[in-house]
Design a protein around this motif. Structure first.
Motif, PDB file in Angstrom:
ATOM      1  N   CYS A  68       0.866  -1.176   0.000  1.00  0.00           N
ATOM      2  CA  CYS A  68       0.000   0.000   0.000  1.00  0.00           C
ATOM      3  C   CYS A  68       0.906   1.231   0.000  1.00  0.00           C
ATOM      4  N   PRO A  69       0.385   2.420  -0.280  1.00  0.00           N
ATOM      5  CA  PRO A  69       1.226   3.620  -0.201  1.00  0.00           C
ATOM      6  C   PRO A  69       1.804   3.784   1.199  1.00  0.00           C
ATOM      7  N   GLN A  70       3.068   4.162   1.263  1.00  0.00           N
ATOM      8  CA  GLN A  70       3.727   4.357   2.552  1.00  0.00           C
ATOM      9  C   GLN A  70       2.979   5.380   3.403  1.00  0.00           C
ATOM     10  N   SER A  71       2.393   6.374   2.743  1.00  0.00           N
ATOM     11  CA  SER A  71       1.658   7.413   3.462  1.00  0.00           C
ATOM     12  C   SER A  71       0.385   6.880   4.118  1.00  0.00           C
ATOM     13  N   ASP A  72      -0.081   5.702   3.676  1.00  0.00           N
ATOM     14  CA  ASP A  72      -1.294   5.103   4.242  1.00  0.00           C
ATOM     15  C   ASP A  72      -0.986   3.948   5.193  1.00  0.00           C
ATOM     16  N   LEU A  73       0.291   3.696   5.480  1.00  0.00           N
ATOM     17  CA  LEU A  73       0.653   2.520   6.281  1.00  0.00           C
ATOM     18  C   LEU A  73       0.060   2.578   7.684  1.00  0.00           C
ATOM     19  N   ALA A  74       0.168   3.714   8.344  1.00  0.00           N
ATOM     20  CA  ALA A  74      -0.345   3.822   9.720  1.00  0.00           C
ATOM     21  C   ALA A  74      -1.843   3.565   9.760  1.00  0.00           C
ATOM     22  N   ARG A  75      -2.582   4.134   8.805  1.00  0.00           N
ATOM     23  CA  ARG A  75      -4.038   3.901   8.763  1.00  0.00           C
ATOM     24  C   ARG A  75      -4.343   2.445   8.471  1.00  0.00           C
ATOM     25  N   THR A  76      -3.571   1.844   7.570  1.00  0.00           N
ATOM     26  CA  THR A  76      -3.775   0.433   7.232  1.00  0.00           C
ATOM     27  C   THR A  76      -3.580  -0.443   8.463  1.00  0.00           C
ATOM     28  N   GLN A  77      -2.518  -0.199   9.199  1.00  0.00           N
ATOM     29  CA  GLN A  77      -2.253  -0.998  10.403  1.00  0.00           C
ATOM     30  C   GLN A  77      -3.364  -0.824  11.441  1.00  0.00           C
ATOM     31  N   ALA A  78      -3.813   0.421  11.604  1.00  0.00           N
ATOM     32  CA  ALA A  78      -4.865   0.684  12.592  1.00  0.00           C
ATOM     33  C   ALA A  78      -6.165  -0.019  12.217  1.00  0.00           C
ATOM     34  N   LEU A  79      -6.531   0.033  10.934  1.00  0.00           N
ATOM     35  CA  LEU A  79      -7.770  -0.606  10.481  1.00  0.00           C
ATOM     36  C   LEU A  79      -7.721  -2.119  10.673  1.00  0.00           C
ATOM     37  N   LEU A  80      -6.575  -2.711  10.340  1.00  0.00           N
ATOM     38  CA  LEU A  80      -6.469  -4.162  10.454  1.00  0.00           C
ATOM     39  C   LEU A  80      -6.405  -4.619  11.909  1.00  0.00           C
ATOM     40  N   GLU A  81      -5.759  -3.849  12.753  1.00  0.00           N
ATOM     41  CA  GLU A  81      -5.718  -4.190  14.180  1.00  0.00           C
ATOM     42  C   GLU A  81      -7.122  -4.153  14.784  1.00  0.00           C
ATOM     43  N   GLU A  82      -7.928  -3.171  14.352  1.00  0.00           N
ATOM     44  CA  GLU A  82      -9.306  -3.074  14.849  1.00  0.00           C
ATOM     45  C   GLU A  82     -10.110  -4.316  14.491  1.00  0.00           C
ATOM     46  N   ARG A  83      -9.763  -4.931  13.362  1.00  0.00           N
ATOM     47  CA  ARG A  83     -10.526  -6.085  12.857  1.00  0.00           C
ATOM     48  C   ARG A  83      -9.749  -7.398  12.989  1.00  0.00           C
ATOM     49  N   LYS A  84      -8.783  -7.411  13.874  1.00  0.00           N
ATOM     50  CA  LYS A  84      -7.927  -8.591  13.996  1.00  0.00           C
ATOM     51  C   LYS A  84      -8.724  -9.844  14.316  1.00  0.00           C
ATOM     52  N   GLU A  85      -9.670  -9.731  15.217  1.00  0.00           N
ATOM     53  CA  GLU A  85     -10.451 -10.912  15.607  1.00  0.00           C
ATOM     54  C   GLU A  85     -11.333 -11.389  14.466  1.00  0.00           C
ATOM     55  N   ALA A  86     -11.949 -10.428  13.741  1.00  0.00           N
ATOM     56  CA  ALA A  86     -12.839 -10.800  12.631  1.00  0.00           C
ATOM     57  C   ALA A  86     -12.052 -11.424  11.479  1.00  0.00           C
ATOM     58  N   ILE A  87     -10.855 -10.873  11.207  1.00  0.00           N
ATOM     59  CA  ILE A  87     -10.026 -11.421  10.127  1.00  0.00           C
ATOM     60  C   ILE A  87      -9.399 -12.742  10.546  1.00  0.00           C
ATOM     61  N   GLY A  88      -8.929 -12.789  11.797  1.00  0.00           N
ATOM     62  CA  GLY A  88      -8.366 -14.021  12.330  1.00  0.00           C
ATOM     63  C   GLY A  88      -6.906 -14.225  12.024  1.00  0.00           C
ATOM     64  N   PHE A  89      -6.125 -13.134  11.881  1.00  0.00           N
ATOM     65  CA  PHE A  89      -4.700 -13.325  11.644  1.00  0.00           C
ATOM     66  C   PHE A  89      -3.946 -13.422  12.978  1.00  0.00           C
TER      67      PHE A  89
END
Length: 418
Positions: A322-343
């Protein structure tokens, strides 16, 4: 006589002397008998200054008011250029985005042009008046000012050219055309006389900074011929008609030109890349969708995607960029959904870069990718991810090896100037 839209970027408009130089370039085109409209960017650095004011006002600023602030930079340069043209004896006036108007959707800070009312503009040009138009700005159906996103003046210029049915759109920048790669990295890079819309679109999307991606896409859709030129020319130099830069044209037009086509047109590099890996995701239908759906809703563009073969336990790893400028947002979004995604674990790496080779010749020639892989391997450059399209091959590598990779590939594909 031709109808020409000329666009000048921020570097070309950076201060009184440069604006005066631009005025003389525009005057020469009108003196040659052409109907002329000019689209201008804000002075170099001005938009950044205005953006900082917005951030200082509020971390969660209103995007609509943000547009009001940042659109003002182009208003200044359009008025100043009109004054300089008048001082040279030309009939000229500025047309702000709301005066034409340039109609857009209401996606503030990243609006898309829906149409331009060109009747008054055409009448003004036909009467011998030079129209000076601020790029980057538009107007919603509710009469709120919008902006088109960074680099949006290129898109404004192409849209104006399409609206007035211009013979071509000349984009004046601080370079004199499109090169086989960045001349600052490879001294033997060559300027290209012609590039197809598709090639330019791929080059722009993978790191070439000459034209904004949306402007190329619009030019291809509306069949606008675009020429890239330098505004930093001597006062006694011939007009753009006689010393062309790089012309962006359709495949059909290119096929009619008497020229030898290279297999590869150009090589681009993009350091604004970040790699994210999610480990031990359940290998089941819908698992991957649960990762990328929230990113799409947040307007985060995902590029390279790799899903490993499922292991015995029914688990897999997924890697994407993803764009480097969007990395922090990407990490935050995925952490919020960690349980639903199941990683199990998320691994991020911002010290990566993408290098791409682009050329329509790939359609009819095999071995382009293997040449790339071998050339990089011979220099000990490791490939972390790969993506392809019909006319592009991109690889993800360590950021520290970008310049070496570009030089190696430029030589491997025979693009070095004699």
């Amino acid at each position: 006589m031709a109808r020409i839209v000329m666009k000048f970027g921020g570097t070309s408009m950076a201060g009184t002397e440069r604006i005066r130089r631009v005025a003389r370039i525009v005057q020469r085109q009108q003196a040659a008998g052409h109907e002329v409209a000019v689209v201008v960017s804000a002075m170099a650095g001005e938009t950044d200054r205005l953006v900082n004011f917005c951030r200082e006002a509020s971390a969660l600023y209103d995007p609509a008011e943000y547009d009001v602030v940042v659109a003002s930079g182009e208003q200044v340069t359009s008025g100043l250029l009109a004054m300089h043209l008048q001082a040279l004896g030309c009939k000229a006036r500025s047309w702000l985005g709301w005066q034409l108007p340039v109609r857009t959707d209401d996606a503030h800070a990243k609006a898309r042009i829906e149409g331009i009312d060109s009747d008054e503009l055409l009448a003004s040009m036909a009467a011998g008046e030079i129209a000076v138009i601020p790029g980057f700005q538009g107007l919603t159906a509710g009469n709120r000012i919008t902006t088109l996103g960074r680099g949006g003046s290129d898109t404004s210029a192409v849209a104006v050219a399409a609206a007035v049915k211009a013979d071509r759109c000349d984009i004046y920048t601080d370079v004199d055309g499109v090169y086989t790669t960045d001349p600052r990295i490879v001294a033997k890079a060559r300027k290209l006389r012609h590039v197809t819309y598709e090639e330019m679109l791929e080059l722009a999307s993978v790191g070439s900074k000459v034209l904004q991606t949306r402007s190329v896409s619009l030019a291809m859709k509306e069949k606008v011929r675009v020429q890239v030129l330098s505004s930093f020319i001597d006062d006694d130099a011939p007009a753009a008609d006689t010393i062309p830069g790089t012309m962006i044209v359709s495949d059909e037009e290119l096929e009619g030109l008497d020229m030898e086509r290279q297999l590869i047109t150009g090589i681009a590099a993009d350091k604004n890349e970040a790699k994210v890996t999610l480990t031990r995701i359940a290998d089941r239908p819908g698992a991957v969708a649960s990762i990328f759906e929230p990113l799409a809703q947040a307007n985060i563009n995902v590029d390279m995607i790799i899903q490993n073969i499922a292991k015995d336990k029914g688990e897999t790893d997924v890697t994407f960029t993803c764009p480097q400028s969007d990395l922090a947002r990407t990490q935050a979004l995925l952490e919020e959904r960690k349980e639903a995604i199941g990683f199990y674990r998320m691994i991020a790496d911002s010290k990566v870069a993408k290098v791409s080779v682009v050329g329509v010749g790939m359609r009819s020639h095999a071995g382009v990718a293997s040449t790339m892989f071998k050339a990089l391997a011979d220099r000990g450059i490791n490939i972390q991810a790969i993506s392809t399209s019909e006319i592009k091959v991109s690889v993800l590598i360590d950021a520290d090896e970008v310049e070496l990779a570009v030089r190696v590939l430029h030589t491997a594909y025979g693009l070095d100037a004699a």
